[in-house]
Design an enzyme around this catalytic site. Structure first.
Site, PDB file in Angstrom:
ATOM      1  N   GLU A  74       0.822  -1.216   0.000  1.00 44.98           N
ATOM      2  CA  GLU A  74       0.000   0.000   0.000  1.00 44.98           C
ATOM      3  C   GLU A  74       0.861   1.273   0.000  1.00 44.98           C
ATOM      4  OE1 GLU A  74      -2.900   0.020  -1.300  1.00 44.98           O
ATOM      5  OE2 GLU A  74      -3.808  -1.470   0.007  1.00 44.98           O
ATOM      6  N   HIS A  92      -3.028   2.958   8.145  1.00 48.10           N
ATOM      7  CA  HIS A  92      -4.082   2.294   7.358  1.00 48.10           C
ATOM      8  C   HIS A  92      -4.478   0.998   8.073  1.00 48.10           C
ATOM      9  CE1 HIS A  92      -6.222   0.084   4.355  1.00 48.10           C
ATOM     10  NE2 HIS A  92      -5.208  -0.715   4.082  1.00 48.10           N
ATOM     11  N   HIS A  94      -7.610  -2.268   8.778  1.00 41.94           N
ATOM     12  CA  HIS A  94      -8.783  -3.015   8.310  1.00 41.94           C
ATOM     13  C   HIS A  94      -9.728  -3.166   9.497  1.00 41.94           C
ATOM     14  CE1 HIS A  94      -6.384  -5.115   4.839  1.00 41.94           C
ATOM     15  NE2 HIS A  94      -6.434  -3.802   4.723  1.00 41.94           N
ATOM     16  N   HIS A 155     -12.914  -2.431   2.158  1.00 39.25           N
ATOM     17  CA  HIS A 155     -11.507  -2.624   2.484  1.00 39.25           C
ATOM     18  C   HIS A 155     -11.176  -2.215   3.929  1.00 39.25           C
ATOM     19  CE1 HIS A 155      -7.099  -1.967   0.889  1.00 39.25           C
ATOM     20  NE2 HIS A 155      -7.111  -2.351   2.159  1.00 39.25           N
TER      21      HIS A 155
END
Ligand SMILES: [Zn+2]
Length: 215
Positions: A74, A92, A94, A155
């Site tokens: 990413e 980031h 999930h 996502h």
């Protein structure tokens, strides 16, 4: 070792992210910027098992300058956000409720005024395959206008900050807001704050902190 302090911080935040359940397994990634260099978590590694030397250092143009491991898949998204914002750190995840909202909604309805700490209503970036320049571009668009966080369709979520602590807290706040919304939805129709109500909160001074200058 380049960005020695920053790589130590990445490992500390990685453990906190895993400890708070915002990431599971090897999902999620973190980066921190210093000048033209970015230290990022390696691909495919548990965030709570990393050592500073595991974290590669790349330039803003994605050139690997130090580290044996490949940067997170990413990384293009991280670099796009550093290009587009004054962020010095990116988280980031999930996280569960973030992923639930990102799978069902075009944005997170403003049901709590603390959304203003994330720069306003949090948008859901259009779906694109993970790790692609297309996803990076979609997330950049969703963060436009001074946003500190976005959701990624089907996502997860992403949050930025002036340092890693701030990006981590913004990721936690994003997950908390999504959690409140999803749970509220389970017992009724959540009342959404109006633009006028949000504007009055801004008048009281509730806005995100200024970004420090990137050095
Ligand atoms: Zn992801």
């Amino acid at each position: 070792m380049l960005l020695n302090d920053e790589r130590h911080e990445l490992c500390a935040i990685g453990r906190r992210l895993a400890g708070t359940g915002l990431v599971t397994g090897a999902s999620g990634n973190i980066s921190v910027r210093s000048g033209d260099l970015v230290a990022v978590t390696p691909g495919g590694m548990m965030l709570d098992r990393m050592e500073p030397a595991d974290c590669p250092v790349v330039t803003m143009s994605a050139q690997l300058v130090e580290g044996d491991r490949a940067p997170s898949s990413e990384t293009p998204m991280h670099l796009a956000l550093y290009e587009a914002t004054p962020a010095a750190a990116i988280v980031h995840t999930h996280s569960t409720y973030g992923a639930v909202v990102a799978t069902t909604m075009p944005e997170l309805p403003p049901i709590h005024y603390n959304t203003l700490l994330l720069g306003g209503v949090v948008k859901v970036a259009e779906y694109a395959t993970y790790g692609t320049p297309e996803l990076a571009e979609n997330v950049r668009k969703a963060m436009a206008g001074g946003k500190r966080a976005a959701l990624l369709a089907n996502h997860g979520g992403v949050a930025i900050g002036g340092d890693l602590d701030e990006a981590f807290e913004n990721a936690r706040l994003l997950e908390w807001l999504c959690g409140v919304y999803v749970r509220a939805k389970a017992i009724g129709e959540p009342r959404v704050l109006t633009e006028e109500e949000l504007a009055k909160v801004v008048e009281r001074g509730l806005t995100p902190p200024e970004f420090p200058r990137v050095t």
